[in-house]
Design an enzyme around this catalytic site. Structure first.
Site, PDB file in Angstrom:
ATOM      1  N   HIS A 121       0.880  -1.200  -0.115  1.00 28.59           N
ATOM      2  CA  HIS A 121       0.085  -0.005   0.015  1.00 28.59           C
ATOM      3  C   HIS A 121       1.034   1.306  -0.100  1.00 28.59           C
ATOM      4  O   HIS A 121       2.109   1.336   0.265  1.00 28.59           O
ATOM      5  CB  HIS A 121      -0.890  -0.132   1.181  1.00 28.59           C
ATOM      6  CG  HIS A 121      -1.865   1.046   1.556  1.00 28.59           C
ATOM      7  ND1 HIS A 121      -1.622   2.204   1.817  1.00 28.59           N
ATOM      8  CD2 HIS A 121      -3.138   0.998   1.073  1.00 28.59           C
ATOM      9  CE1 HIS A 121      -2.730   3.133   2.060  1.00 28.59           C
ATOM     10  NE2 HIS A 121      -3.621   2.151   1.555  1.00 28.59           N
ATOM     11  N   ASP A 199       3.073  -5.079   8.111  1.00 30.13           N
ATOM     12  CA  ASP A 199       1.876  -4.307   7.899  1.00 30.13           C
ATOM     13  C   ASP A 199       0.553  -5.352   7.942  1.00 30.13           C
ATOM     14  O   ASP A 199       0.360  -6.170   7.023  1.00 30.13           O
ATOM     15  CB  ASP A 199       1.946  -3.679   6.444  1.00 30.13           C
ATOM     16  CG  ASP A 199       0.741  -2.749   6.055  1.00 30.13           C
ATOM     17  OD1 ASP A 199      -0.488  -3.244   6.906  1.00 30.13           O
ATOM     18  OD2 ASP A 199       0.641  -2.218   5.270  1.00 30.13           O
ATOM     19  N   GLN A 202      -4.641  -5.696   6.849  1.00 32.91           N
ATOM     20  CA  GLN A 202      -5.570  -6.477   6.166  1.00 32.91           C
ATOM     21  C   GLN A 202      -5.702  -7.792   6.705  1.00 32.91           C
ATOM     22  O   GLN A 202      -6.193  -8.571   6.502  1.00 32.91           O
ATOM     23  CB  GLN A 202      -5.244  -6.529   4.473  1.00 32.91           C
ATOM     24  CG  GLN A 202      -5.483  -5.204   3.789  1.00 32.91           C
ATOM     25  CD  GLN A 202      -6.993  -4.620   3.945  1.00 32.91           C
ATOM     26  OE1 GLN A 202      -7.747  -5.511   4.252  1.00 32.91           O
ATOM     27  NE2 GLN A 202      -6.966  -3.579   3.691  1.00 32.91           N
ATOM     28  N   LYS A 225     -10.593  -1.554  10.570  1.00 34.49           N
ATOM     29  CA  LYS A 225     -10.697  -2.559   9.596  1.00 34.49           C
ATOM     30  C   LYS A 225     -11.099  -3.765  10.148  1.00 34.49           C
ATOM     31  O   LYS A 225     -11.083  -4.766   9.679  1.00 34.49           O
ATOM     32  CB  LYS A 225      -9.559  -2.739   8.804  1.00 34.49           C
ATOM     33  CG  LYS A 225      -8.997  -1.530   7.876  1.00 34.49           C
ATOM     34  CD  LYS A 225      -8.028  -2.017   7.045  1.00 34.49           C
ATOM     35  CE  LYS A 225      -7.178  -0.861   6.479  1.00 34.49           C
ATOM     36  NZ  LYS A 225      -7.936  -0.072   5.407  1.00 34.49           N
ATOM     37  N   CYS A 364      -5.026   2.585  -3.479  1.00 32.46           N
ATOM     38  CA  CYS A 364      -3.714   3.109  -3.036  1.00 32.46           C
ATOM     39  C   CYS A 364      -2.434   2.283  -3.116  1.00 32.46           C
ATOM     40  O   CYS A 364      -1.497   2.086  -2.330  1.00 32.46           O
ATOM     41  CB  CYS A 364      -3.825   3.530  -1.535  1.00 32.46           C
ATOM     42  SG  CYS A 364      -4.962   4.532  -1.016  1.00 32.46           S
TER      43      CYS A 364
HETATM   44  N1  C6P Z   1      -6.230   0.226   2.998  1.00 27.91           N
HETATM   45  C1  C6P Z   1      -8.119   0.152   1.308  1.00 27.91           C
HETATM   46  O1  C6P Z   1      -9.152   0.228   1.265  1.00 27.91           O
HETATM   47  P1  C6P Z   1      -4.959   3.246   7.363  1.00 27.91           P
HETATM   48  O2  C6P Z   1      -5.585   4.309   6.309  1.00 27.91           O
HETATM   49  O3  C6P Z   1      -3.804   3.880   8.272  1.00 27.91           O
HETATM   50  O4  C6P Z   1      -5.929   2.704   8.334  1.00 27.91           O
HETATM   51  O5  C6P Z   1      -4.561   2.130   6.518  1.00 27.91           O
HETATM   52  C2  C6P Z   1      -3.524   2.234   5.733  1.00 27.91           C
HETATM   53  C3  C6P Z   1      -3.189   0.882   4.992  1.00 27.91           C
HETATM   54  C4  C6P Z   1      -1.948   0.372   4.967  1.00 27.91           C
HETATM   55  N2  C6P Z   1      -1.685  -0.913   4.772  1.00 27.91           N
HETATM   56  C5  C6P Z   1      -2.638  -1.666   4.009  1.00 27.91           C
HETATM   57  C6  C6P Z   1      -2.329  -3.220   3.440  1.00 27.91           C
HETATM   58  C7  C6P Z   1      -3.874  -1.098   3.921  1.00 27.91           C
HETATM   59  O6  C6P Z   1      -4.872  -2.049   3.307  1.00 27.91           O
HETATM   60  C8  C6P Z   1      -4.000   0.139   4.447  1.00 27.91           C
HETATM   61  C9  C6P Z   1      -5.664   0.727   4.129  1.00 27.91           C
HETATM   62  C10 C6P Z   1      -7.589   0.918   2.795  1.00 27.91           C
HETATM   63  O7  C6P Z   1      -7.599  -0.861   1.084  1.00 27.91           O
HETATM   64  C11 C6P Z   1      -7.711   2.219   2.426  1.00 27.91           C
HETATM   65  S1  C6P Z   1      -6.758   2.999   1.203  1.00 27.91           S
END
Ligand code: C6P
Length: 406
Positions: A121, A199, A202, A225, A364
């Protein structure tokens, strides 16, 4: 057998109609819905406790502190961390990664190397590029094949004394691919002294996490999430690894002593928790963990695996529909396009009219889209409250979109 209908009744938002159709919520990888237990925990905090933590001698402040520290212990248990002070509250995955990428700066020299993967991401790309700009370090990217499978053999020659951190996600948000993090961590330990950061944005909603078994230095995820409020997140750091790092933000809470001449920093976890935290949100994150543990992670995983198999089978029956990384081991999300008809967002808009919420676009992850030479995909992503009927409605809506756009 899980009673999914009973679980659904715990999510008030799912009873709604959208565009005159019952809501089919399949955008869980972006943010999951919240059960009533989480909503009420958050509401009760503001109705009965609301006070700042670690500061006041008065009853409400002490209660708020107790509840938030209890939530920290729940997170510790949830990911099997050795100590509760290895759990840092953040506002999400993005903040957790930026925290480490900043806090590690003093340990990085020109020509050192940072390894990420093709499947990251943007929030696990950009903070490292910024670190490279600050220090002259180099970014290396583990390649993937056309099934979204990482080609980790490159690590055999890439890992050496120059490697300072390897940061990869456990599940790709764009493709749902489960990455071989055990092998990545084992190779990193064998061939370098680099830190490893996972990370888990997910994976935390779908897989059982055990940071001691994984043997990672850092692991980050977002509360929103996994059924908790937005603006909550966790950075786990192994004690010995966190102790090597400089603080991220300076301010209240994170000091031991402060004078104009010199400031000394507080012990873990407070060294990394400057300023007033999201107390109500963090307590509600504890309630989200209770919710997941009551259902049990293995049950969640089993149900979502069945949804994934069902969705893959039925979507792949649609002629002209391409599922990305179809052969890879996947969890949580399925990404696809209707080839030759419209763009992903056109499909997403038609689905929305039929009450089906999915995400469309680059998710993203622009490098992944560039690899496949596409602007974006349609992504359906699952949570414990999704049903096989939801998938049927998705398939029906995709077929309708195909007819309308052809
Ligand atoms: N992905 C998606 O729709 P935040 O925004 O800080 O909670 O998470 C960022 C982030 C970082 N790593 C991974 C693997 C992610 O999937 C995400 C967030 C969302 O896929 C919003 S872009």
């Amino acid at each position: 057998m899980l009673d999914i209908q009973n679980i659904r009744t715990q999510f008030p938002i799912l009873a709604q109609e959208i565009n005159g159709k019952p809501l089919v919520y399949l955008d869980n990888a972006a943010s999951s819905q919240k059960p009533i237990s989480v909503i009420e925990t958050w509401e009760n905090y503001y109705k009965t406790i609301n006070a700042n933590v670690h500061r006041g001698i008065h009853t409400l402040s002490q209660l708020a502190t107790e509840e938030m520290e209890l939530a920290r212990k729940k997170v510790q248990k949830f990911i099997n961390a050795k100590h509760d002070y290895e759990i840092i509250f953040t506002k999400g995955t993005t903040e957790g990664i930026n925290l480490i990428a900043y806090a590690i700066t003093n340990l990085i020299k020109k020509d050192d190397e940072i390894i990420i993967s093709y499947l990251e991401h943007h929030s696990n790309i950009v903070p490292w590029q910024m670190l490279c700009e600050r220090t002259g370090a180099k970014l290396r990217v583990i390649p993937m094949d056309d099934q979204g499978i990482l080609q980790i053999d490159v690590l055999n020659t890439w890992l050496n004394e120059k490697t300072k951190i390897v940061s990869v996600n456990q599940i790709s948000n764009a493709l749902g691919v489960i990455n071989p993090i055990d092998e990545i961590i084992a190779k990193t330990r064998q061939l370098s002294n680099a830190f490893v950061m996972i990370d888990a944005a997910q994976s935390s909603p779908h897989l059982k996490l055990d940071v001691q078994k994984m043997d990672c230095d850092f692991l980050v995820f977002s509360g929103h999430k996994m059924y908790a409020p937005m603006g909550t997140g966790i950075l786990y750091g192994k004690q010995e690894s966190l102790k090597q790092l400089h603080p991220f933000h300076g301010g209240g809470e994170m000091i031991a002593t402060c004078s104009f001449e010199k400031t000394t920093y507080a012990d873990l976890p407070f060294k990394f928790e400057a300023g007033t935290p999201n107390v109500g949100g963090n307590i509600a994150l504890g309630a989200a963990i209770d919710f997941m543990e009551n259902i049990r992670l293995d049950n969640i995983q089993q149900h979502e695996h069945a949804l994934m198999e069902y969705a893959t089978r039925h979507l792949s029956e649609i002629e002209g529909l391409r599922i990305y990384a179809e052969k890879a081991n996947r969890a949580g999300a399925i990404s696809f396009n209707l080839e030759g008809v419209g763009i992903a967002s056109d499909v997403g808009m038609i689905l929305d009219k039929m009450g089906v919420a999915v995400r469309t676009g680059h998710h993203c992850t622009q490098p992944i889209m560039a690899y496949f030479d596409i602007a974006g995909t349609v992504r359906a992503s699952f949570a414990i409250y999704n049903t096989f009927e939801d998938i049927d409605k998705l398939v029906e809506a995709v077929q309708k979109a195909q007819r309308m756009l052809s």
